[in-house]
Design a protein around this motif. Structure first.
Motif: not given
Lengths: 299, 258
Positions: B159-167, B230-234, B239-246
């Motif tokens: 989840n830390w790795v996912v967090g770095i991707i989110l950053l 407005v489309l691609f990055l959001p 998707i990554f946020m969903a994984v992060h929260f889960w």
């Protein structure tokens, strides 16, 4: 039946009494494996009446022996036996040996004539095509997966955590709204490819990198360092093998991270406020601030 | 009326309507059992659990958390605030999309019109811009908070790795949005930024070419960054946020205590 709380038993008995049209007391007594109260038989004309006790030569069971052999509580065996007998319309098997007298659960079976063990099987089985179920074993209550989790001091998310989060959310919204009401986002002149402003600065979060460009080759500062930095960040959990989360146990990890954190912050602040035309060093209090992200705030 | 019956009557009628509404099938179909909005709701431990459990909130929060997780000084709400800022940015961003054309020179004039012709246009644009800066800060501070609490340790490594991707995605979102005003600040900041990428060894020039849509920033870049922004990055970040929260939930909720 010692295993079930009295109130649950009572509820079950009432339900059964309602379904089968027999008095509650009788159902309760039967579930407990006791003799029904006097007169119960007369009150229940049809289905509820306990089956007649087996005559001599009928099937014989030793519930105490079965109970210890299969690890099934005796009252359950007794209940199953009676239910089967009533369903099939056969006689309740007699108790073998001393068990008859020892257990009150034997109930009406007690006066039955003791029959020889290994008597003939019940005469009437279920009708063809009817499936019956047998109680194979009773699994004691408990988790399927063994857990060794210590009980923790926990609080309900609602209302405690959600209230805090809501306040934090409102505070952030208030901060953002106030900021937006008083500070306008910058909008400079129309984009002009032929007129590069001096200095040209990247967005502020990349100014640390731009600052590094002043010291290193672009390939190093612009590409290798940030790429390496990101990969290093991702690998922190796999490199740091120290299981403790206590700060006193993690002095090395704290030191390394803090050094990089401070370095990134200082570089960013330096690139933002201490770099002027030509990306040369300036003192912001002497030469002015060359930081267009906050241009509208500073004017 | 002198005795005030009329007023009381209206009040009673309104109250009656409210009670009727709160007992209606429609109302009870919206608010699931345990919700404080329901007429039959009482404050009991079971209903407190139901408020979370019978709610979409259950995807974000368990029924109970460790007591130290309540301390504002422990988490500073930074992860939640990052998410909240993302929602604000989505809402204000959709508002801005109604008034913005990603072409040159229309983009710049649309921003000028936003300040003068559109009701609350400037306020919403300000919120979008300052919110974006704040989100970069909160995401970054969230990362440092997680580091100092050792919250990346097993079982939370991934989840830390996912967090770095989110950053990274947050920075990219902010960077692509930076060009959209199409003024001198936007053009040259993005020029400086994307020139750095071109220095990447081996395939740096190709990456830069794809990102910018040419050898240098042009009006075509505007459209490219707009679609990314407005489309691609959001899409990717959600998707990554969903994984992060889960994973936060699955990895045992809030970390600690220290």
């Amino acid at each position: 039946m010692a295993q079930l709380p009295e109130n649950l038993l009572r509820r079950a008995a009432e339900a059964r009494a309602k379904a089968e049209g027999i008095p509650v007391e009788e159902a309760l007594a039967e579930m407990k494996g006791e003799a029904p109260p006097a007169g119960a038989d007369a009150a229940a004309p049809s289905a509820g009446a306990p089956a007649p006790v087996a005559a001599s030569g009928g099937p014989v069971r030793d519930l105490d022996a079965e109970s210890s052999k299969f690890g099934v509580p005796r009252p359950l065996l007794d209940r199953g036996m009676r239910a089967r007998a009533r369903k099939d319309g056969t006689a309740v098997p007699a108790m073998a040996g001393a068990a008859v007298a020892a257990s009150p659960a034997a109930g009406k079976a007690a006066p039955a004539a003791p029959a020889a063990p290994g008597g003939p099987p019940p005469a009437a089985g279920p009708p063809p095509g009817v499936r019956t179920q047998r109680l194979l074993t009773v699994v004691k209550a408990g988790a399927i997966q063994g857990t060794t989790k210590e009980p923790q001091d926990k609080v309900n998310v609602w209302p405690h955590l959600l209230a805090i989060e809501f306040v934090a959310l409102l505070a952030m919204l208030a901060l953002l709204t106030l900021m937006s009401a008083f500070i306008d986002a910058p909008l400079l002149e129309f984009a002009n490819f032929n007129q590069q402003p001096n200095p040209s600065k990247a967005p502020w979060y990349f100014l640390g990198l731009q600052e590094l460009l002043a010291y290193f080759d672009p390939q190093v500062a612009g590409v290798l360092l940030p790429t390496f930095g990101m990969i290093a960040l991702m690998f922190i959990p796999y490199v740091d093998r120290n299981p403790s989360v206590r700060p006193s146990d993690r002095k090395l990890a704290f030191s390394i991270f803090t050094v990089f954190f401070m370095a990134a912050s200082i570089l960013t602040i330096f690139g933002s406020f201490f770099r002027g035309p030509g990306f040369n060093f300036v003192f912001p209090w002497r030469d002015g601030i060359f930081f267009d992200d906050l241009k509208t705030l500073l004017e | 009326m002198a005795d005030g019956n009329g007023k009381g009557g209206v009040l009673t009628a309104v109250k009656g309507m409210g009670t009727h509404l709160r007992n209606s099938q429609v109302w009870n179909s919206i608010f699931r059992p345990g919700s404080p909005a329901r007429a039959d709701s009482t404050d009991s431990p079971r209903n407190r659990a139901y408020v979370v459990m019978n709610n979409v909130l259950y995807h974000l929060h368990p029924v109970k958390v460790k007591r130290h997780g309540l301390k504002v000084s422990y988490v500073l709400c930074l992860g939640g605030l990052s998410f909240f800022l993302f929602i604000i940015l989505t809402v204000t961003g959709i508002f801005l999309m109604f008034y913005y054309r990603p072409t040159s020179p229309a983009a710049y004039f649309d921003l000028q019109a936003l300040a003068t012709d559109v009701a609350f246009g400037q306020l919403v644009r300000n919120m979008h811009r300052w919110g974006a800066h704040l989100m970069v800060i909160t995401v970054f501070l969230h990362m440092t908070r997680v580091f100092y609490h050792g919250a990346y340790k097993p079982p939370r490594e991934f989840n830390w790795v996912v967090g770095i991707i989110l950053l990274l995605l947050t920075l990219l979102l902010s960077f692509t949005g930076y060009l959209l005003p199409w003024d001198q600040l936007a053009l040259w900041a993005v020029t400086v930024g994307s020139n750095m990428g071109a220095y990447a060894p081996v395939f740096g020039e190709q990456v830069s070419f794809i990102l910018v849509g040419g050898v240098q920033i042009t009006a075509d870049t505007l459209l490219r960054f707009y679609v990314l922004h407005v489309l691609f990055l959001p899409f990717v970040i959600v998707i990554f946020m969903a994984v992060h929260f889960w994973r936060v939930r699955k990895d045992g909720g809030i970390s600690g205590p220290l």
